[in-house]
Design a protein around this motif. Structure first.
Motif, PDB file in Angstrom:
ATOM      1  N   PHE A 290       0.754  -1.143   0.026  1.00  0.00           N
ATOM      2  CA  PHE A 290      -0.033  -0.005  -0.122  1.00  0.00           C
ATOM      3  C   PHE A 290       0.821   1.384  -0.212  1.00  0.00           C
ATOM      4  O   PHE A 290       0.514   2.316  -0.666  1.00  0.00           O
ATOM      5  N   LEU A 291       1.986   1.178   0.548  1.00  0.00           N
ATOM      6  CA  LEU A 291       2.878   2.258   0.715  1.00  0.00           C
ATOM      7  C   LEU A 291       3.488   2.679  -0.762  1.00  0.00           C
ATOM      8  O   LEU A 291       3.652   3.954  -1.371  1.00  0.00           O
ATOM      9  N   LYS A 292       3.794   1.546  -1.389  1.00  0.00           N
ATOM     10  CA  LYS A 292       4.331   1.699  -2.805  1.00  0.00           C
ATOM     11  C   LYS A 292       3.153   2.340  -3.800  1.00  0.00           C
ATOM     12  O   LYS A 292       3.357   3.075  -4.738  1.00  0.00           O
ATOM     13  N   LEU A 293       1.944   1.825  -3.501  1.00  0.00           N
ATOM     14  CA  LEU A 293       0.583   2.420  -4.418  1.00  0.00           C
ATOM     15  C   LEU A 293       0.662   3.774  -4.087  1.00  0.00           C
ATOM     16  O   LEU A 293       0.482   4.822  -4.835  1.00  0.00           O
ATOM     17  N   VAL A 294       0.911   4.288  -2.796  1.00  0.00           N
ATOM     18  CA  VAL A 294       0.761   5.721  -2.236  1.00  0.00           C
ATOM     19  C   VAL A 294       2.011   6.476  -3.316  1.00  0.00           C
ATOM     20  O   VAL A 294       1.753   7.634  -3.805  1.00  0.00           O
ATOM     21  N   ARG A 295       3.182   5.792  -3.201  1.00  0.00           N
ATOM     22  CA  ARG A 295       4.078   6.504  -3.924  1.00  0.00           C
ATOM     23  C   ARG A 295       3.943   6.732  -5.464  1.00  0.00           C
ATOM     24  O   ARG A 295       4.500   7.490  -5.852  1.00  0.00           O
ATOM     25  N   LEU A 296       3.212   5.850  -5.975  1.00  0.00           N
ATOM     26  CA  LEU A 296       3.079   6.020  -7.269  1.00  0.00           C
ATOM     27  C   LEU A 296       2.289   7.101  -7.907  1.00  0.00           C
ATOM     28  O   LEU A 296       2.676   7.538  -9.012  1.00  0.00           O
TER      29      LEU A 296
END
Length: 174
Positions: free
Chosen positions: A47-53
């Motif tokens: 989910f953190l990777k998703l936010v960073r996208l």
């Protein structure tokens, strides 16, 4: 994920992220548990990777499953390496505790053992479909296979589980 639902997440704010976590986190944790002992951490990282996208991918749900899968496999590899080094140091230490046996939940244990006895690819598909609610097309995207192959593995795996657990096939009304 339908286009209109995907558009809803194009400008990801805290409320949208919370909705995604509420909707998918439990199934993603179960999915990651196949490979690693820290599935909650892996899902949080996804989910953190998703936010960073910034802008979510077109196929958000399969993307999440793929990121969780890869993260869980990486976590498992790291844990195995760590375990090898720690085991070498702990071999000479006396054992303090003996593992205990809990006779409750025998059915869950038998089901878990039967599921863990399946090939990894089959187990992955069954968990993603039954507990994750993914379609075979979405599973195919996540694992890099075809929907037909995913369905065949699913059907064969379910039949194997039925045999191992002594469950009968459900009777279809005609």
């Amino acid at each position: 994920m339908p286009r209109r639902e995907r558009r809803q997440y194009l400008s990801m704010g805290p409320e949208q992220l919370a909705e995604l976590v509420d909707r998918y986190a439990a199934a993603l944790v179960l999915y990651a548990r196949q490979w690693c002992a820290t599935p909650e951490d892996v899902v949080q990282t996804a989910f953190l990777k998703l936010v960073r996208l910034g802008t979510p991918p077109d196929n958000l749900l399969p993307w999440l499953y793929k990121v969780v899968r890869n993260g869980a496999i990486d976590a498992s590899r790291a844990a195995r390496r760590r375990h090898r080094y720690e085991a070498a140091a702990a071999d000479s230490a006396p054992r303090w505790f003996q593992p205990s046996y809990d006779p409750t939940g025998l059915d869950a244990r038998a089901a878990s053992e039967a599921l863990s006895g399946l090939p990894a690819e089959t187990r992955e598909i069954i968990v993603a479909h039954l507990w994750g609610g993914l379609t075979f097309e979405q599973i195919a995207q996540a694992v890099g296979s075809s929907a037909a192959t995913c369905y065949r593995r699913y059907a064969a795996g379910i039949e194997t589980l039925r045999q191992k657990l002594g469950a009968e096939r459900p009777v279809r009304a005609t």
